[in-house]
Design a protein around this motif. Structure first.
Motif, PDB file in Angstrom:
ATOM      1  N   ALA A 181      44.276  49.406  -1.074  1.00 57.91           N
ATOM      2  CA  ALA A 181      44.132  50.806  -1.475  1.00 57.91           C
ATOM      3  C   ALA A 181      42.757  51.339  -1.080  1.00 57.91           C
ATOM      4  O   ALA A 181      42.622  52.506  -0.664  1.00 57.91           O
ATOM      5  CB  ALA A 181      44.358  50.953  -2.967  1.00 57.91           C
ATOM      6  N   LEU A 182      41.743  50.508  -1.183  1.00 61.25           N
ATOM      7  CA  LEU A 182      40.385  50.910  -0.809  1.00 61.25           C
ATOM      8  C   LEU A 182      40.305  51.174   0.695  1.00 61.25           C
ATOM      9  O   LEU A 182      39.721  52.180   1.127  1.00 61.25           O
ATOM     10  CB  LEU A 182      39.384  49.832  -1.213  1.00 61.25           C
ATOM     11  N   ILE A 183      40.879  50.298   1.471  1.00 62.56           N
ATOM     12  CA  ILE A 183      40.875  50.468   2.929  1.00 62.56           C
ATOM     13  C   ILE A 183      41.638  51.735   3.313  1.00 62.56           C
ATOM     14  O   ILE A 183      41.184  52.513   4.155  1.00 62.56           O
ATOM     15  CB  ILE A 183      41.460  49.221   3.622  1.00 62.56           C
ATOM     16  N   LEU A 184      42.780  51.957   2.681  1.00 62.22           N
ATOM     17  CA  LEU A 184      43.567  53.157   2.947  1.00 62.22           C
ATOM     18  C   LEU A 184      42.780  54.415   2.568  1.00 62.22           C
ATOM     19  O   LEU A 184      42.791  55.410   3.305  1.00 62.22           O
ATOM     20  CB  LEU A 184      44.884  53.100   2.173  1.00 62.22           C
ATOM     21  N   ALA A 185      42.067  54.367   1.447  1.00 67.76           N
ATOM     22  CA  ALA A 185      41.256  55.511   1.026  1.00 67.76           C
ATOM     23  C   ALA A 185      40.125  55.784   2.021  1.00 67.76           C
ATOM     24  O   ALA A 185      39.823  56.947   2.320  1.00 67.76           O
ATOM     25  CB  ALA A 185      40.692  55.255  -0.364  1.00 67.76           C
ATOM     26  N   LEU A 186      39.516  54.747   2.538  1.00 72.91           N
ATOM     27  CA  LEU A 186      38.444  54.940   3.526  1.00 72.91           C
ATOM     28  C   LEU A 186      38.981  55.569   4.810  1.00 72.91           C
ATOM     29  O   LEU A 186      38.376  56.486   5.367  1.00 72.91           O
ATOM     30  CB  LEU A 186      37.760  53.608   3.826  1.00 72.91           C
ATOM     31  N   PHE A 187      40.113  55.065   5.284  1.00 80.14           N
ATOM     32  CA  PHE A 187      40.703  55.654   6.489  1.00 80.14           C
ATOM     33  C   PHE A 187      41.127  57.099   6.252  1.00 80.14           C
ATOM     34  O   PHE A 187      40.956  57.959   7.122  1.00 80.14           O
ATOM     35  CB  PHE A 187      41.897  54.824   6.982  1.00 80.14           C
ATOM     36  N   ALA A 188      41.675  57.381   5.082  1.00 85.14           N
ATOM     37  CA  ALA A 188      42.073  58.753   4.759  1.00 85.14           C
ATOM     38  C   ALA A 188      40.853  59.671   4.741  1.00 85.14           C
ATOM     39  O   ALA A 188      40.913  60.799   5.239  1.00 85.14           O
ATOM     40  CB  ALA A 188      42.782  58.783   3.418  1.00 85.14           C
ATOM     41  N   THR A 189      39.745  59.184   4.201  1.00 80.79           N
ATOM     42  CA  THR A 189      38.514  59.977   4.175  1.00 80.79           C
ATOM     43  C   THR A 189      38.027  60.275   5.588  1.00 80.79           C
ATOM     44  O   THR A 189      37.642  61.408   5.902  1.00 80.79           O
ATOM     45  CB  THR A 189      37.418  59.234   3.386  1.00 80.79           C
ATOM     46  N   ILE A 190      38.064  59.280   6.446  1.00 79.38           N
ATOM     47  CA  ILE A 190      37.631  59.468   7.836  1.00 79.38           C
ATOM     48  C   ILE A 190      38.518  60.497   8.533  1.00 79.38           C
ATOM     49  O   ILE A 190      38.024  61.391   9.237  1.00 79.38           O
ATOM     50  CB  ILE A 190      37.642  58.123   8.591  1.00 79.38           C
ATOM     51  N   ILE A 191      39.804  60.405   8.339  1.00 76.22           N
ATOM     52  CA  ILE A 191      40.727  61.345   8.975  1.00 76.22           C
ATOM     53  C   ILE A 191      40.500  62.758   8.456  1.00 76.22           C
ATOM     54  O   ILE A 191      40.469  63.718   9.240  1.00 76.22           O
ATOM     55  CB  ILE A 191      42.185  60.890   8.763  1.00 76.22           C
ATOM     56  N   ILE A 192      40.319  62.910   7.156  1.00 80.62           N
ATOM     57  CA  ILE A 192      40.090  64.239   6.578  1.00 80.62           C
ATOM     58  C   ILE A 192      38.799  64.845   7.103  1.00 80.62           C
ATOM     59  O   ILE A 192      38.747  66.023   7.463  1.00 80.62           O
ATOM     60  CB  ILE A 192      40.099  64.155   5.038  1.00 80.62           C
ATOM     61  N   VAL A 193      37.742  64.049   7.169  1.00 79.06           N
ATOM     62  CA  VAL A 193      36.463  64.558   7.680  1.00 79.06           C
ATOM     63  C   VAL A 193      36.607  64.955   9.159  1.00 79.06           C
ATOM     64  O   VAL A 193      36.109  66.002   9.577  1.00 79.06           O
ATOM     65  CB  VAL A 193      35.342  63.517   7.489  1.00 79.06           C
ATOM     66  N   ASN A 194      37.297  64.150   9.955  1.00 84.26           N
ATOM     67  CA  ASN A 194      37.502  64.485  11.367  1.00 84.26           C
ATOM     68  C   ASN A 194      38.285  65.782  11.526  1.00 84.26           C
ATOM     69  O   ASN A 194      37.955  66.616  12.371  1.00 84.26           O
ATOM     70  CB  ASN A 194      38.218  63.351  12.094  1.00 84.26           C
ATOM     71  N   LEU A 195      39.318  65.953  10.729  1.00 84.51           N
ATOM     72  CA  LEU A 195      40.092  67.191  10.797  1.00 84.51           C
ATOM     73  C   LEU A 195      39.246  68.399  10.396  1.00 84.51           C
ATOM     74  O   LEU A 195      39.316  69.461  11.037  1.00 84.51           O
ATOM     75  CB  LEU A 195      41.333  67.094   9.913  1.00 84.51           C
ATOM     76  N   ALA A 196      38.451  68.242   9.355  1.00 82.58           N
ATOM     77  CA  ALA A 196      37.583  69.342   8.918  1.00 82.58           C
ATOM     78  C   ALA A 196      36.574  69.705  10.006  1.00 82.58           C
ATOM     79  O   ALA A 196      36.344  70.894  10.279  1.00 82.58           O
ATOM     80  CB  ALA A 196      36.868  68.960   7.631  1.00 82.58           C
ATOM     81  N   MET A 197      35.979  68.710  10.623  1.00 86.92           N
ATOM     82  CA  MET A 197      35.009  68.985  11.698  1.00 86.92           C
ATOM     83  C   MET A 197      35.673  69.656  12.889  1.00 86.92           C
ATOM     84  O   MET A 197      35.093  70.539  13.528  1.00 86.92           O
ATOM     85  CB  MET A 197      34.313  67.689  12.119  1.00 86.92           C
ATOM     86  N   THR A 198      36.894  69.251  13.198  1.00 93.62           N
ATOM     87  CA  THR A 198      37.626  69.860  14.305  1.00 93.62           C
ATOM     88  C   THR A 198      37.909  71.328  14.023  1.00 93.62           C
ATOM     89  O   THR A 198      37.724  72.193  14.894  1.00 93.62           O
ATOM     90  CB  THR A 198      38.951  69.107  14.549  1.00 93.62           C
ATOM     91  N   VAL A 199      38.346  71.623  12.816  1.00 93.67           N
ATOM     92  CA  VAL A 199      38.630  73.009  12.447  1.00 93.67           C
ATOM     93  C   VAL A 199      37.357  73.843  12.505  1.00 93.67           C
ATOM     94  O   VAL A 199      37.353  74.953  13.053  1.00 93.67           O
ATOM     95  CB  VAL A 199      39.269  73.067  11.045  1.00 93.67           C
ATOM     96  N   LEU A 200      36.277  73.332  11.976  1.00 93.32           N
ATOM     97  CA  LEU A 200      35.014  74.073  12.007  1.00 93.32           C
ATOM     98  C   LEU A 200      34.533  74.294  13.437  1.00 93.32           C
ATOM     99  O   LEU A 200      34.012  75.364  13.774  1.00 93.32           O
ATOM    100  CB  LEU A 200      33.951  73.336  11.201  1.00 93.32           C
ATOM    101  N   ALA A 201      34.688  73.318  14.285  1.00 93.81           N
ATOM    102  CA  ALA A 201      34.227  73.442  15.668  1.00 93.81           C
ATOM    103  C   ALA A 201      35.060  74.452  16.439  1.00 93.81           C
ATOM    104  O   ALA A 201      34.529  75.220  17.251  1.00 93.81           O
ATOM    105  CB  ALA A 201      34.286  72.086  16.358  1.00 93.81           C
ATOM    106  N   THR A 202      36.358  74.488  16.205  1.00 95.96           N
ATOM    107  CA  THR A 202      37.197  75.420  16.959  1.00 95.96           C
ATOM    108  C   THR A 202      37.036  76.845  16.459  1.00 95.96           C
ATOM    109  O   THR A 202      37.197  77.788  17.231  1.00 95.96           O
ATOM    110  CB  THR A 202      38.678  75.019  16.888  1.00 95.96           C
ATOM    111  N   ARG A 203      36.702  77.010  15.193  1.00 94.93           N
ATOM    112  CA  ARG A 203      36.524  78.363  14.663  1.00 94.93           C
ATOM    113  C   ARG A 203      35.176  78.963  15.013  1.00 94.93           C
ATOM    114  O   ARG A 203      34.994  80.168  14.951  1.00 94.93           O
ATOM    115  CB  ARG A 203      36.681  78.358  13.144  1.00 94.93           C
ATOM    116  N   SER A 204      34.216  78.143  15.369  1.00 95.83           N
ATOM    117  CA  SER A 204      32.873  78.656  15.625  1.00 95.83           C
ATOM    118  C   SER A 204      32.799  79.470  16.910  1.00 95.83           C
ATOM    119  O   SER A 204      31.986  80.375  17.030  1.00 95.83           O
ATOM    120  CB  SER A 204      31.869  77.504  15.684  1.00 95.83           C
TER     121      SER A 204
END
Length: 61
Positions: free
Chosen positions: A3-26
């Protein structure tokens, strides 16, 4: 532990998606591209030449 490993991967994916959205909107990439085209007028003329040749049906090398 899994569960910890899954949570870490989920966090990485969420942060990557957020950065992608911010970069494309800028719009920074679009502004940079326009700036480069203004500095190099030869690119614009080559692009226009390519469109004109395509309209005439000419094939490039």
């Amino acid at each position: 532990m899994p569960a910890l490993i899954l949570a870490l991967f989920a966090t990485i994916i969420i942060v990557n998606l957020a950065m992608t959205v911010l970069a494309t909107r800028s719009g920074h990439d679009r502004l940079r591209r326009e700036e480069l085209l203004r500095r190099q007028p030869g690119i614009q003329s080559q692009s226009g030449r390519g469109r004109a040749e395509a309209m005439l049906g000419w094939n490039g090398p």
